[in-house]
Design an enzyme around this catalytic site. Sequence first.
Site, PDB file in Angstrom:
ATOM      1  N   TYR A   1       0.852  -1.183   0.000  1.00 19.02           N
ATOM      2  CA  TYR A   1       0.000   0.000   0.000  1.00 19.02           C
ATOM      3  C   TYR A   1       0.892   1.239   0.000  1.00 19.02           C
ATOM      4  O   TYR A   1       1.418   1.635   1.035  1.00 19.02           O
ATOM      5  CB  TYR A   1      -0.903  -0.029   1.232  1.00 19.02           C
ATOM      6  CG  TYR A   1      -1.973   1.042   1.292  1.00 19.02           C
ATOM      7  CD1 TYR A   1      -2.233   1.894   0.232  1.00 19.02           C
ATOM      8  CD2 TYR A   1      -2.745   1.181   2.441  1.00 19.02           C
ATOM      9  CE1 TYR A   1      -3.221   2.861   0.301  1.00 19.02           C
ATOM     10  CE2 TYR A   1      -3.743   2.136   2.524  1.00 19.02           C
ATOM     11  CZ  TYR A   1      -3.972   2.969   1.464  1.00 19.02           C
ATOM     12  OH  TYR A   1      -4.947   3.923   1.538  1.00 19.02           O
TER      13      TYR A   1
ATOM     14  N   LYS B   1      -0.496  -1.323  -4.710  1.00 15.50           N
ATOM     15  CA  LYS B   1      -1.506  -0.269  -4.868  1.00 15.50           C
ATOM     16  C   LYS B   1      -0.785   1.057  -4.772  1.00 15.50           C
ATOM     17  O   LYS B   1      -0.268   1.423  -3.715  1.00 15.50           O
ATOM     18  CB  LYS B   1      -2.557  -0.407  -3.771  1.00 15.50           C
ATOM     19  CG  LYS B   1      -3.587   0.719  -3.662  1.00 15.50           C
ATOM     20  CD  LYS B   1      -4.488   0.428  -2.458  1.00 15.50           C
ATOM     21  CE  LYS B   1      -5.607   1.453  -2.287  1.00 15.50           C
ATOM     22  NZ  LYS B   1      -5.101   2.763  -1.805  1.00 15.50           N
TER      23      LYS B   1
END
Length: 297
Positions: free
Chosen positions: A135, A163
């Site tokens: 992330y 991501k």
Amino acid sequence: MTLLTGLSAFPITPADAEGRVDPGALRVLLARLVGSGVDSIGLLGSTGTYAYLSRAERRRALETALDATAGRVPLLVGVGALRTDEAVRLAQDAKGMGAAAGLLAPVSYTPLTDDEVFEHFATVARESGLPLCIYDNPGTTHFRFGPDLVGRLARVPGIVAVKSPAPEPEGVAAHLAALRAAVPEGFPLGYSGDWHAAEALIAGGDAWYSVVAGLFPEAGLAILRAVRAGDAAEARRLDARMRPLWDLFRAFSSLRVVYACADLMGLCHAAPPRPILPLPEAARQRVAGALRALDLS
């Protein structure tokens, strides 16, 4: 990992002022996503205010979501924490309860080095056994993943996707190319930041991690389907239609805006966790106007 492609919808996590999750309100939000066609649900992401919830309340949210989805939609669950051992325990909880994958951000008070982030991720992956998505969220963590670090982590067993925040449209192709050159073939490269996500998908991004889809999955799916059909013009038209909401996301933060949307639509009346305050009335009226204009209310 196929579940980390396509559209991942990120709902808020309704809770009271003491940080106790409201299972009934969470079920209402999840019901809009189950059966909609989203590829996964991003539970306890930044929009899901994972950083403000205790381990027990995170477990309550995941237990509620697993029951509400009943295996019909895979759950990607935020497992970020300040300490590595705490993140390990959260990832172990998610693995043991039945989450499909974890979303791990390098949360820290002291700025971290690349080597510290690498060890943090490698330890959580090794000790939890939960597949992890990197992330990259520098707006909140103040740490940015470069291609070299993503490439190192992509070769750690159990780290299965990344991501990233979607760059400005003119920079997305270069960003994708740099990551593709660094990671093994087939490693999914996904993007957040709804206002640039359409261009990231058109450029070849594998996934859209979407705040708006957490409330309005059909709007996100329409853009994704146009991209998959090779119709970039239609995807851009649909994206442009959402511009009033994107502008509000950028002005006030997507978190505050989606809380206001959920309240205005009567889906739940939770407020964001303090010290985050609900939008002031003038801004709420702008949100209400955008919902009417987009016929989303």
